[in-house]
Enzyme design. Sequence first.
Site, mmCIF file in Angstrom:
data_model
loop_
_atom_site.group_PDB
_atom_site.id
_atom_site.type_symbol
_atom_site.label_atom_id
_atom_site.label_comp_id
_atom_site.label_asym_id
_atom_site.label_seq_id
_atom_site.Cartn_x
_atom_site.Cartn_y
_atom_site.Cartn_z
ATOM 1 N N ASP A 98 0.822 -1.199 0.000
ATOM 2 C CA ASP A 98 0.000 0.000 0.000
ATOM 3 C C ASP A 98 0.862 1.257 0.000
ATOM 4 O OD1 ASP A 98 -2.429 1.168 -0.001
ATOM 5 O OD2 ASP A 98 -3.107 0.281 1.875
ATOM 6 N N LYS A 113 -1.860 4.644 -4.279
ATOM 7 C CA LYS A 113 -1.941 5.811 -5.174
ATOM 8 C C LYS A 113 -0.580 6.205 -5.714
ATOM 9 C CE LYS A 113 -5.635 7.706 -2.537
ATOM 10 N NZ LYS A 113 -5.755 8.286 -1.237
ATOM 11 N N MET A 172 -4.313 12.757 8.630
ATOM 12 C CA MET A 172 -4.825 13.339 7.378
ATOM 13 C C MET A 172 -5.342 14.748 7.591
ATOM 14 S SD MET A 172 -6.694 9.979 5.786
ATOM 15 C CE MET A 172 -6.908 8.974 7.236
HETATM 16 N N1 SAH Z 1 -2.798 3.096 9.017
HETATM 17 C C1 SAH Z 1 -1.938 4.256 9.108
HETATM 18 C C2 SAH Z 1 -2.686 5.542 8.796
HETATM 19 C C3 SAH Z 1 -3.147 5.633 7.362
HETATM 20 S S1 SAH Z 1 -3.989 7.130 7.042
HETATM 21 C C4 SAH Z 1 -1.299 4.307 10.479
HETATM 22 O O1 SAH Z 1 -1.716 3.551 11.372
HETATM 23 O O2 SAH Z 1 -0.369 5.069 10.665
HETATM 24 C C5 SAH Z 1 -2.686 8.113 6.335
HETATM 25 C C6 SAH Z 1 -2.277 9.194 7.300
HETATM 26 O O3 SAH Z 1 -1.461 8.652 8.318
HETATM 27 C C7 SAH Z 1 -1.458 10.293 6.684
HETATM 28 O O4 SAH Z 1 -2.245 11.269 6.045
HETATM 29 C C8 SAH Z 1 -0.775 10.866 7.909
HETATM 30 O O5 SAH Z 1 -1.659 11.670 8.662
HETATM 31 C C9 SAH Z 1 -0.509 9.603 8.716
HETATM 32 N N2 SAH Z 1 0.833 9.060 8.460
HETATM 33 C C10 SAH Z 1 1.136 7.880 7.926
HETATM 34 N N3 SAH Z 1 2.471 7.688 7.910
HETATM 35 C C11 SAH Z 1 3.007 8.792 8.464
HETATM 36 C C12 SAH Z 1 4.337 9.202 8.778
HETATM 37 N N4 SAH Z 1 5.404 8.439 8.517
HETATM 38 N N5 SAH Z 1 4.496 10.409 9.368
HETATM 39 C C13 SAH Z 1 3.465 11.189 9.685
HETATM 40 N N6 SAH Z 1 2.189 10.855 9.421
HETATM 41 C C14 SAH Z 1 1.972 9.666 8.830
#
Ligand code: SAH
Length: 246
Positions: free
Chosen positions: A35, A56, A168
């Site tokens: 993903d 994406k 997000m």
């Molecule tokens: N399942 C993921 C979240 C997916 S939604 C989790 O548990 O982390 C996607 C959002 O996650 C992004 O828009 C951002 O807000 C956050 N995100 C994911 N990876 C990130 C990272 N390395 N640093 C900061 N925010 C992150």
Amino acid sequence: MNAKVWLVGAGPGDPELLTLKAVRALREADVVLIDDLVNPAVLEHCVEARVVTVGKRGGCRSTPQDFIHRLMLRYTRQGKCVVRLKGGDPCIFGRGGEEAMWLRERGVEVELVNGITAGLAGATNCAVPLTLRGVSRGVTLVTAHTQDDSRLNWRALAEGGTTLVVYMGVAKLEEIRQQLLDGGMAADMPVAMIENASLPQQRECRSELAHMHEDAQAFALKSPAILVIGRVAGSEQAAYLAAASA
Ligand code: SAH
């Protein structure tokens, strides 16, 4: 190995934050569906898996969810062991719950494997303790983004007194600020905005609720980023932690 789907959290980016169980799943996988936001470095644990990018940023633009469901089903019907690798934790804004339900309804064996969610990793890497005795008795994880435009009860969040971790949220900073201020949150509430948490390019921007939008703009904050809003994000808490670990 019987055909099954492992819905695996790959963590926030740092490959060392992968769980041992995730590593085992990758070793056993015949197919890995990877993903967005998954660091491809974790694929070094695959032995002979075919890797399919379904995010994406993987060149498919947004792979329709329905297509991903059917792909997983097709591979399991071929007797394959499938790993669906997601950023962070599969069930924190990761559709893990809906994918597991869809597959189980069709008789597919599913196993969920936790990953470290971005909110936890981001806060920890910036020395922000999400709970802290006498300061914060809880954490609320929310997303600022909804598909159906439904609204969060920001007033309740503002009044709740727990640390808020917003996923997000980069494109919605102005709205988040306004809603929380209208809900009665203090204008000087500390905010930490953490981009690319746990990766070498991690950046953090410290601010306060009233001017977090302007500060983020000046900093050119970009997605993926999480926001930590709460007293625990204040510099005095960071100093406390630094002193405690010295
Ligand atoms: N399942 C993921 C979240 C997916 S939604 C989790 O548990 O982390 C996607 C959002 O996650 C992004 O828009 C951002 O807000 C956050 N995100 C994911 N990876 C990130 C990272 N390395 N640093 C900061 N925010 C992150």
